[in-house]
Design an enzyme around this catalytic site. Sequence first.
Site, PDB file in Angstrom:
ATOM      1  N   SER A  95      29.957   5.809 -14.839  1.00 16.35           N
ATOM      2  CA  SER A  95      28.795   6.375 -14.355  1.00 16.35           C
ATOM      3  C   SER A  95      28.704   7.130 -15.766  1.00 16.35           C
ATOM      4  O   SER A  95      28.255   8.444 -15.896  1.00 16.35           O
ATOM      5  CB  SER A  95      29.001   7.009 -12.852  1.00 16.35           C
ATOM      6  OG  SER A  95      29.699   6.790 -11.917  1.00 16.35           O
ATOM      7  N   LYS A 130      26.316  -6.603 -15.568  1.00 17.47           N
ATOM      8  CA  LYS A 130      26.580  -7.099 -14.121  1.00 17.47           C
ATOM      9  C   LYS A 130      25.516  -8.551 -13.141  1.00 17.47           C
ATOM     10  O   LYS A 130      24.776  -9.337 -14.763  1.00 17.47           O
ATOM     11  CB  LYS A 130      26.960  -6.224 -12.947  1.00 17.47           C
ATOM     12  CG  LYS A 130      27.752  -5.332 -13.617  1.00 17.47           C
ATOM     13  CD  LYS A 130      28.007  -4.063 -12.949  1.00 17.47           C
ATOM     14  CE  LYS A 130      28.735  -2.719 -12.934  1.00 17.47           C
ATOM     15  NZ  LYS A 130      29.321  -2.688 -11.960  1.00 17.47           N
ATOM     16  N   ASN A 140      27.347  -3.761 -19.329  1.00 15.56           N
ATOM     17  CA  ASN A 140      27.136  -4.144 -18.396  1.00 15.56           C
ATOM     18  C   ASN A 140      26.359  -4.649 -17.578  1.00 15.56           C
ATOM     19  O   ASN A 140      26.180  -3.737 -16.780  1.00 15.56           O
ATOM     20  CB  ASN A 140      29.236  -4.178 -17.993  1.00 15.56           C
ATOM     21  CG  ASN A 140      28.956  -4.928 -16.566  1.00 15.56           C
ATOM     22  OD1 ASN A 140      28.948  -5.966 -16.682  1.00 15.56           O
ATOM     23  ND2 ASN A 140      30.011  -4.831 -16.228  1.00 15.56           N
ATOM     24  N   GLU A 154      38.647   1.686 -16.768  1.00 16.32           N
ATOM     25  CA  GLU A 154      37.513   2.668 -16.011  1.00 16.32           C
ATOM     26  C   GLU A 154      37.668   2.636 -14.113  1.00 16.32           C
ATOM     27  O   GLU A 154      38.568   1.575 -13.700  1.00 16.32           O
ATOM     28  CB  GLU A 154      36.615   0.736 -15.960  1.00 16.32           C
ATOM     29  CG  GLU A 154      36.198   0.584 -16.958  1.00 16.32           C
ATOM     30  CD  GLU A 154      35.016  -0.466 -16.528  1.00 16.32           C
ATOM     31  OE1 GLU A 154      33.643  -0.169 -17.000  1.00 16.32           O
ATOM     32  OE2 GLU A 154      35.236  -1.384 -16.358  1.00 16.32           O
ATOM     33  N   GLY A 167      30.110   2.732 -10.623  1.00 10.58           N
ATOM     34  CA  GLY A 167      29.085   2.757  -9.856  1.00 10.58           C
ATOM     35  C   GLY A 167      28.886   3.539  -8.632  1.00 10.58           C
ATOM     36  O   GLY A 167      28.100   3.838  -8.211  1.00 10.58           O
ATOM     37  N   GLU A 183      36.207  -5.602 -10.566  1.00  8.39           N
ATOM     38  CA  GLU A 183      34.856  -6.796  -9.459  1.00  8.39           C
ATOM     39  C   GLU A 183      35.477  -7.673  -9.841  1.00  8.39           C
ATOM     40  O   GLU A 183      35.620  -8.525  -8.008  1.00  8.39           O
ATOM     41  CB  GLU A 183      33.959  -6.320  -9.431  1.00  8.39           C
ATOM     42  CG  GLU A 183      33.123  -4.862  -9.854  1.00  8.39           C
ATOM     43  CD  GLU A 183      32.075  -4.554 -10.177  1.00  8.39           C
ATOM     44  OE1 GLU A 183      31.049  -5.663 -11.389  1.00  8.39           O
ATOM     45  OE2 GLU A 183      31.167  -3.275 -10.790  1.00  8.39           O
ATOM     46  N   HIS A 215      37.102  -7.080 -15.324  1.00 10.11           N
ATOM     47  CA  HIS A 215      36.935  -5.699 -14.723  1.00 10.11           C
ATOM     48  C   HIS A 215      37.299  -5.828 -13.147  1.00 10.11           C
ATOM     49  O   HIS A 215      37.523  -6.563 -12.239  1.00 10.11           O
ATOM     50  CB  HIS A 215      35.207  -6.620 -15.356  1.00 10.11           C
ATOM     51  CG  HIS A 215      34.569  -5.662 -14.574  1.00 10.11           C
ATOM     52  ND1 HIS A 215      33.755  -4.435 -12.963  1.00 10.11           N
ATOM     53  CD2 HIS A 215      33.670  -4.299 -15.333  1.00 10.11           C
ATOM     54  CE1 HIS A 215      33.157  -3.816 -12.994  1.00 10.11           C
ATOM     55  NE2 HIS A 215      32.959  -3.252 -14.221  1.00 10.11           N
TER      56      HIS A 215
HETATM   57  C1  PEP Z   1      30.329  -0.854 -15.291  1.00 11.36           C
HETATM   58  O1  PEP Z   1      30.456  -1.756 -14.895  1.00 11.36           O
HETATM   59  O2  PEP Z   1      31.729  -2.011 -15.759  1.00 11.36           O
HETATM   60  C2  PEP Z   1      30.809   0.250 -14.929  1.00 11.36           C
HETATM   61  C3  PEP Z   1      31.212   1.385 -15.338  1.00 11.36           C
HETATM   62  O3  PEP Z   1      29.569   0.426 -14.156  1.00 11.36           O
HETATM   63  P1  PEP Z   1      28.939   2.505 -13.679  1.00 11.36           P
HETATM   64  O4  PEP Z   1      28.782   2.762 -15.305  1.00 11.36           O
HETATM   65  O5  PEP Z   1      27.761   1.809 -13.547  1.00 11.36           O
HETATM   66  O6  PEP Z   1      29.873   2.523 -13.691  1.00 11.36           O
END
Ligand code: PEP
Length: 253
Positions: free
Chosen positions: A215, A11, A9, A169, A175, A99, A97
């Site tokens: 992460s 983003k 992803n 998630e 992040g 976000e 997601h």
């Molecule tokens: C994500 O954007 O879905 C995500 C898990 O980000 P990160 O791996 O940076 O935590």
Amino acid sequence: MRKQIAAANWKMNLTYQQAENLIDDLLALPHNLNNNQQVIFGVPFPYLTMVVDKLKGKRNVFVAAQNCYTKMNGAYTGETSIEMLQSIDVNHIIIGHSERREYFNESNEMLAAKVDLCLANNATPIFCCGEPLSVRETNEQDTFVAKQLKESLFHLIAEQIVKVVIAYEPIWAIGTGKTATSQQAQDIQAFIRNEIAKQYSNDIANEISILYGGSVKAANAKEIFGMPDVDGGLVGGASLVATEFNAIINALS
Ligand code: PEP
């Protein structure tokens, strides 16, 4: 049989040139996907066509949009429809997601409509769920995630839900550099699979890929992906670095 999936992803990151370099660098690195493994690149809308072209003919590698609208076409300035995505050979879409839920107020009900539209058009929704820190701190993550599943997915019939990829998630791990332990990921992903089994059947639950996101990086991917109910990862930050993401692809068990 459920697939092992490494999904990126990106983003809202990278310029066009950087995106092109990242795909080129990744393609130059050694990875060997078996028939049961897939790689999916969730890239910003302006780069979809470029990435689709670069990955043409690559077995088990797909491109995903990071969102789509709930309508097929019409007067919805700034939105992108499934019809548009499919017309450029994009058939995977990240839906819900955290976000999008947080910054764009996407509700479970709206996400149900997006999932429906994907499935009605034979596109694969990568449906995200997961709890915020406040919920984890009171140990209510199972109830929280069960509600997300119930309100956005469990209206589907069995033939539809098997086509959904789920990404668990935990918001507190996205992040932040703070990864859930592999056991925390396993526990809640086993719970998710069990909820699906209760609603549908064990066979259906065992068909569905459930990814972990939060992460994931080269250093922890192998351990997390090694858990029995973790079928790969949805990866943000680490997917922006070719060597990191390639190592994550190679960590698919
Ligand atoms: C994500 O954007 O879905 C995500 C898990 O980000 P990160 O791996 O940076 O935590």
